[in-house]
Scaffold this motif. Sequence first.
Motif, PDB file in Angstrom:
ATOM      1  N   HIS A  59       0.854  -1.195   0.000  1.00 50.98           N
ATOM      2  CA  HIS A  59       0.000   0.000   0.000  1.00 50.98           C
ATOM      3  C   HIS A  59       0.890   1.245   0.000  1.00 50.98           C
ATOM      4  CE1 HIS A  59      -3.254  -2.756   1.117  1.00 50.98           C
ATOM      5  NE2 HIS A  59      -2.419  -3.245   2.015  1.00 50.98           N
ATOM      6  N   PRO A  60       1.541   1.548  -1.095  1.00 53.00           N
ATOM      7  CA  PRO A  60       2.509   2.653  -1.111  1.00 53.00           C
ATOM      8  C   PRO A  60       1.876   3.999  -0.785  1.00 53.00           C
ATOM      9  CG  PRO A  60       2.023   1.887  -3.338  1.00 53.00           C
ATOM     10  CD  PRO A  60       1.404   0.904  -2.408  1.00 53.00           C
ATOM     11  N   SER A  61       2.622   4.814  -0.065  1.00 52.96           N
ATOM     12  CA  SER A  61       2.129   6.127   0.355  1.00 52.96           C
ATOM     13  C   SER A  61       2.001   7.066  -0.839  1.00 52.96           C
ATOM     14  CB  SER A  61       3.087   6.737   1.384  1.00 52.96           C
ATOM     15  OG  SER A  61       3.184   5.929   2.523  1.00 52.96           O
ATOM     16  N   PRO A  62       1.058   7.991  -0.787  1.00 52.85           N
ATOM     17  CA  PRO A  62       0.925   8.977  -1.864  1.00 52.85           C
ATOM     18  C   PRO A  62       2.169   9.843  -1.996  1.00 52.85           C
ATOM     19  CG  PRO A  62      -1.029   8.936  -0.480  1.00 52.85           C
ATOM     20  CD  PRO A  62       0.014   8.119   0.228  1.00 52.85           C
ATOM     21  N   ARG A  63       2.354  10.400  -3.159  1.00 53.04           N
ATOM     22  CA  ARG A  63       3.533  11.227  -3.416  1.00 53.04           C
ATOM     23  C   ARG A  63       3.262  12.167  -4.585  1.00 53.04           C
ATOM     24  NH1 ARG A  63       6.466   5.803  -4.370  1.00 53.04           N
ATOM     25  NH2 ARG A  63       5.080   5.503  -2.605  1.00 53.04           N
ATOM     26  N   LYS A  64       4.137  13.147  -4.739  1.00 54.96           N
ATOM     27  CA  LYS A  64       4.056  14.050  -5.880  1.00 54.96           C
ATOM     28  C   LYS A  64       5.030  13.592  -6.957  1.00 54.96           C
ATOM     29  CE  LYS A  64       3.734  18.491  -5.099  1.00 54.96           C
ATOM     30  NZ  LYS A  64       3.913  19.861  -4.575  1.00 54.96           N
ATOM     31  N   ALA A  65       4.712  13.897  -8.187  1.00 59.33           N
ATOM     32  CA  ALA A  65       5.606  13.575  -9.293  1.00 59.33           C
ATOM     33  C   ALA A  65       6.888  14.390  -9.162  1.00 59.33           C
ATOM     34  CB  ALA A  65       4.909  13.866 -10.625  1.00 59.33           C
ATOM     35  N   PRO A  66       7.990  13.945  -9.787  1.00 57.97           N
ATOM     36  CA  PRO A  66       9.259  14.688  -9.684  1.00 57.97           C
ATOM     37  C   PRO A  66       9.108  16.127 -10.134  1.00 57.97           C
ATOM     38  CG  PRO A  66       9.604  12.535 -10.699  1.00 57.97           C
ATOM     39  CD  PRO A  66       8.120  12.723 -10.598  1.00 57.97           C
ATOM     40  N   ASP A  67       9.743  17.033  -9.383  1.00 57.53           N
ATOM     41  CA  ASP A  67       9.703  18.437  -9.768  1.00 57.53           C
ATOM     42  C   ASP A  67      10.857  18.725 -10.736  1.00 57.53           C
ATOM     43  OD1 ASP A  67      12.011  18.547  -8.230  1.00 57.53           O
ATOM     44  OD2 ASP A  67      11.062  19.586  -6.547  1.00 57.53           O
ATOM     45  N   SER A  68      11.065  19.994 -11.040  1.00 55.74           N
ATOM     46  CA  SER A  68      12.110  20.357 -12.006  1.00 55.74           C
ATOM     47  C   SER A  68      13.508  20.025 -11.509  1.00 55.74           C
ATOM     48  CB  SER A  68      12.013  21.857 -12.327  1.00 55.74           C
ATOM     49  OG  SER A  68      12.176  22.631 -11.132  1.00 55.74           O
ATOM     50  N   HIS A  69      13.650  19.791 -10.205  1.00 59.78           N
ATOM     51  CA  HIS A  69      14.945  19.419  -9.629  1.00 59.78           C
ATOM     52  C   HIS A  69      15.057  17.908  -9.434  1.00 59.78           C
ATOM     53  CE1 HIS A  69      14.699  23.706  -8.627  1.00 59.78           C
ATOM     54  NE2 HIS A  69      16.017  23.696  -8.566  1.00 59.78           N
ATOM     55  N   GLY A  70      14.055  17.178  -9.886  1.00 61.29           N
ATOM     56  CA  GLY A  70      14.105  15.730  -9.770  1.00 61.29           C
ATOM     57  C   GLY A  70      13.670  15.194  -8.424  1.00 61.29           C
ATOM     58  N   ARG A  71      13.099  16.048  -7.565  1.00 62.52           N
ATOM     59  CA  ARG A  71      12.674  15.599  -6.247  1.00 62.52           C
ATOM     60  C   ARG A  71      11.243  15.073  -6.287  1.00 62.52           C
ATOM     61  NH1 ARG A  71      12.278  17.925  -1.455  1.00 62.52           N
ATOM     62  NH2 ARG A  71      13.333  16.146  -0.514  1.00 62.52           N
ATOM     63  N   ILE A  72      11.063  13.876  -5.753  1.00 65.33           N
ATOM     64  CA  ILE A  72       9.723  13.345  -5.492  1.00 65.33           C
ATOM     65  C   ILE A  72       9.405  13.660  -4.029  1.00 65.33           C
ATOM     66  CG2 ILE A  72       8.302  11.274  -5.342  1.00 65.33           C
ATOM     67  CD1 ILE A  72      10.096   9.987  -7.441  1.00 65.33           C
ATOM     68  N   ILE A  73       8.270  14.288  -3.762  1.00 68.70           N
ATOM     69  CA  ILE A  73       7.888  14.597  -2.391  1.00 68.70           C
ATOM     70  C   ILE A  73       6.973  13.486  -1.900  1.00 68.70           C
ATOM     71  CG2 ILE A  73       6.963  16.326  -0.812  1.00 68.70           C
ATOM     72  CD1 ILE A  73       9.370  17.277  -2.414  1.00 68.70           C
ATOM     73  N   TYR A  74       7.516  12.619  -1.042  1.00 65.51           N
ATOM     74  CA  TYR A  74       6.752  11.508  -0.476  1.00 65.51           C
ATOM     75  C   TYR A  74       6.038  11.972   0.789  1.00 65.51           C
ATOM     76  CZ  TYR A  74       9.748   8.500  -3.395  1.00 65.51           C
ATOM     77  OH  TYR A  74      10.417   7.900  -4.444  1.00 65.51           O
ATOM     78  N   THR A  75       4.882  11.371   1.068  1.00 63.58           N
ATOM     79  CA  THR A  75       4.215  11.631   2.342  1.00 63.58           C
ATOM     80  C   THR A  75       4.776  10.690   3.400  1.00 63.58           C
ATOM     81  OG1 THR A  75       2.421  10.123   1.727  1.00 63.58           O
ATOM     82  CG2 THR A  75       2.074  12.479   1.322  1.00 63.58           C
TER      83      THR A  75
END
Length: 575
Positions: free
Chosen positions: A232-248
């Motif tokens: 059940h993977p946690s929600p997250r945001k798609a990679p930003d312009s710096h390549g960072r995925i923001i995980y919850t």
Amino acid sequence: MRSSNLLKRAHSHNKQTLSSLLHSRGTSPHPQPDTISGHKLIEEETNPNYKPEHWYPARIGEVLNHRYELLVKLGYGMTATVWLAKNIHADGQSGNRKYVTIKINVNTLGEDFQKGRRAIAEKLFSANPQHPGYAHVRFMLDTFRATTKYGDHLCIVYDVLREPIDLCMKKFPGSRFSCGKLRVLLPALLKGLDYMHSECHVVHTDLKPDNIMMGLGDPNLLDHFVQHEHDHPSPRKAPDSHGRIIYTSCSDFGESPTEAVIASAKITDIGLAAWGDEKNTKPIQSNVFMAPEVILQAGWSYPADIWNLGVMLWDLVENIGLFDSISTEPDHYRPEQHLGLMIALLGPPPKEFLARCAKAKWYFDADGQFKYPKYVAEDCKFEHSIHRMNAEEKDLFIDMAKKMLTWVPEERWTAKQLLEHPFLTKERECYWDTPSLSRASTASVGSLIPSRQGTPGLGPTSVPNGSIHHSSLPVRLLELVPSLASSDATEPRLQRQSTNGSLKASENDEKSTSSSTLPLKPKMETLAESKGESNDETLHKKRSVSVNKSNESSQAMIDAILNRGKNHAPKAPAK
């Protein structure tokens, strides 16, 4: 004042917990995480000074330092994200020990800061592993650097602990610690503080529920936790312009902690710790926990941690904190309001204390009168702030708190002394059967406690006329108060029954007793030489100022207890 919380959990609706995830995901063999809109700021993005190039672009499944595979994001703070990782070189059958926690710091930490943290961390790890408090302080296991095109990120590896206690206690009835659970937790914290203060000479400076965590307990807990996150993977945001995925973040480890787990609590996060024997005047502590010597710039040391712990007690047992009425926002905090509440609780500060405070003139006139009397709330009393305890528990709890919350830092009890307070040591079955305790001076209970040696590095002090030795106490009092009875001064103290029924023994103190004073300036020989006095004369003068006067009422309390016992004695049968 800048925020010092280095492990803040997400508080948005996107935060995932183990229990909520159990009911919110499908059973697909290849589950896909929910995607969060890129227009919504979450987690570390909500920090006021967030810049993505300062933060490491960690990704689940990534292996750091050829050893640590990132599995779950546990939390974030002002300067770091925190991850659960698997040590791929560890034995697969080693249970929870094959997992670690990794704090990945921003790339803006200065080299001086890192050196200072490293020196304190090494001291904490090596000072005295045999000390009882050693097991109640969290240590670094490893450090390494992760490099990106924007700079290097210091990564610190720790053992894995449960959620901080402010989250754990939400699983308790009433979402607060009962007196029984508090008596299990506090000895762990006090032992940890005693180790930091007496063995390592380190002041934590940021003691609060966020920075106290418990052990895991179940050796298979993390296997289940990791498997659940995989399914059940946690929600997250798609990679930003710096390549960072923001995980919850996900930091809920399941059921309510047992007493054994509570007893394993550890003090964590030394990111703002300082050496206690140095001259310290810089601002420390979150607003609500700020000690008077910090506000008034009197110089601070180990007693600042004791004040912190005293204030924190209300956050654990009551729905309203001791100083919740003050604003905690940096731009709205008003020291005069905070001082007004302190005056309401403690009475006005001693003039001798104000005389050594650099900022005293900002808030007090030349006669020691507070310049902002409107902030002194007359209904703000210790007795009015406790609602979840019976009379006897309440009296002992407040008495213990008063030993921690004093204007003069030297008058606060040390962590070692507090371990012997009746609130923690008194057998629950043997409460004094008398309401007179509630009416007695709360200071008088403390006068029955044998004094303890002061924190090393601060210089020992003594109570010239206040100490009570068990050999001089009436037999009846020893029967009423078993914790006062002990064997000969050269033998171990008698074992006592703890709250949960287990036996505990503590080593007997040295023959010479000491007061609750903790001089902030231990090098008093310099003062003596400058005045042409002997060290003994100088020590006597300093001690006479700060000796706790609670012992003056000890005989009155003894008499009250004994008289009460006589009044309850059964009458002789009529002939």
